[in-house]
Design an enzyme around this catalytic site. Structure first.
Site, short mmCIF file in Angstrom:
data_model
loop_
_atom_site.label_atom_id
_atom_site.label_comp_id
_atom_site.label_asym_id
_atom_site.label_seq_id
_atom_site.Cartn_x
_atom_site.Cartn_y
_atom_site.Cartn_z
N GLN A 1 8.41 0.70 8.05
CA GLN A 1 9.25 1.86 7.76
C GLN A 1 8.41 3.07 7.33
O GLN A 1 8.86 3.90 6.53
CB GLN A 1 10.27 1.51 6.68
CG GLN A 1 11.41 0.64 7.17
CD GLN A 1 12.29 1.36 8.19
OE1 GLN A 1 12.35 2.58 8.22
NE2 GLN A 1 12.98 0.59 9.02
N SER A 2 7.23 3.21 7.89
CA SER A 2 6.32 4.29 7.50
C SER A 2 6.87 5.67 7.85
O SER A 2 7.19 5.95 9.01
CB SER A 2 4.97 4.10 8.18
OG SER A 2 4.16 5.24 8.04
#
Length: 333
Positions: free
Chosen positions: A72-73
């Site tokens: 989920q960067s």
């Protein structure tokens, strides 16, 4: 001082706003720097960092951007969007860092946006091995080069020139031009580029207050060492002697537990406190853990009542939607 190429991804200064309800509740003068509005696709601090990475990529005539980060960067998602603005394709490597996540986490939020932006996705199973993640990315870059592309790798591990920190040196000057006199500045401390760049930039411009980095991935001892390294590398990048003492690196890790990308009680309470008081949203991975430092340090007396405090909102709201199941039933009063 050396200069470095930059592309314009952040259109004008982001707002600096006073949080009236929380100021009254905590008995401090609390402000927020709205870098959640910086750049593309829901914004965030990574846009300021990417101005310099992509500036170098453009200067070198690159046509393919490669970047690595957590599933989920925000950095990965913002790179995919920003690369489109300069006419480049993107290859993103997603690292498994957060244990026990559900299918919703693996397919929504930033992952969904990466797909929408047309980024090619690689996977890396050992998210704690930063050097290994960078090696995998560089190996893929060599494959792209053999196909006739001109790749540019945005690295993650320490030991690389911290170009992203230059973005927050610029942001520091922007903040002080908007409003000076802060006693405390609270900011996320993860990769260290935002924290180190902001600290260096504020001190360069005569800031006399305290910058506190709130840990989102490592404990205070590890993060203290990391910021020291990033600052040393930053001074080398700028071509000047080290000017920042280790006593000016202030780290708080009171909301880090249970670990990166996981929501503990202090982060959860911070999310609710901000939303219920001033209607501003925080994400579980970064900004909730960062803002949690403010009420905790006020309660402990480390931030005295009446202090003028700036919370740097670094964005990350796309990842909030990946935590829908984890947060279900936990957000009420």
């Amino acid at each position: 001082m050396k200069t470095h190429p930059r592309v314009d991804l952040v259109s004008g200064p982001t707002p600096l706003e006073r949080l009236a309800q929380l100021s009254a509740r905590l008995n401090i003068d609390l402000w927020v720097k709205r870098d959640d509005l910086a750049g593309t696709t829901l914004g965030g601090n990574k846009s300021r960092q990417l101005e310099f990475y992509l500036g170098k990529a453009v200067a070198q005539g690159c046509d393919t951007i490669l970047i690595t980060g957590a599933v989920q960067s925000n950095f990965v998602r913002t790179a995919a969007a920003s690369a489109r603005k300069i006419g480049s394709r993107t290859i993103v490597q997603l690292e498994d860092r957060v244990p026990g996540q559900d299918q919703h986490y693996a397919t929504s939020g930033n992952v969904l946006l990466n797909d929408l932006l047309g980024a090619e996705v690689m996977r890396y199973p050992d998210g704690e091995d930063e050097a290994g993640a960078d090696r995998a990315l560089r190996a893929r870059a060599e494959q792209e080069r053999a196909k006739g592309h001109h790749p540019f790798v945005i690295p993650l591990a320490l030991g690389n020139p911290p170009l992203g920190a230059l973005g927050y040196m610029r942001a520091a000057k922007e903040i002080l031009q908007q409003r000076d006199g802060f006693d405390f500045v609270i900011v996320a401390s993860g990769s260290g580029l935002t924290h180190a760049g902001l600290l260096a930039g504020l001190l360069d411009n005569g800031f006399a207050g305290v910058v506190i980095g709130s840990c989102v991935r490592r404990d205070a001892t590890q993060q203290q060492r990391r910021i020291r390294t990033v600052l040393d590398d930053l001074q080398a990048l700028l071509g000047r002697p080290d000017q920042i003492g280790s006593d000016q690196i202030n780290i708080w890790d009171g909301a880090l537990a249970p670990g990166y990308g996981q929501i503990g009680p202090q982060a959860l309470n911070a999310m609710k406190l901000m939303a219920h008081s001033d209607g501003l949203l925080l994400d579980p991975v970064y900004t909730a853990k960062v803002f949690a430092a403010v009420p905790a340090l006020v309660e402990s007396g480390d931030i005295p009542q009446g202090s003028k405090v700036l919370f740097v909102h670094t964005g990350g709201l796309a990842s909030l939607f990946a935590y829908q199941i984890a947060l279900a039933g936990r957000l009420g009063s």
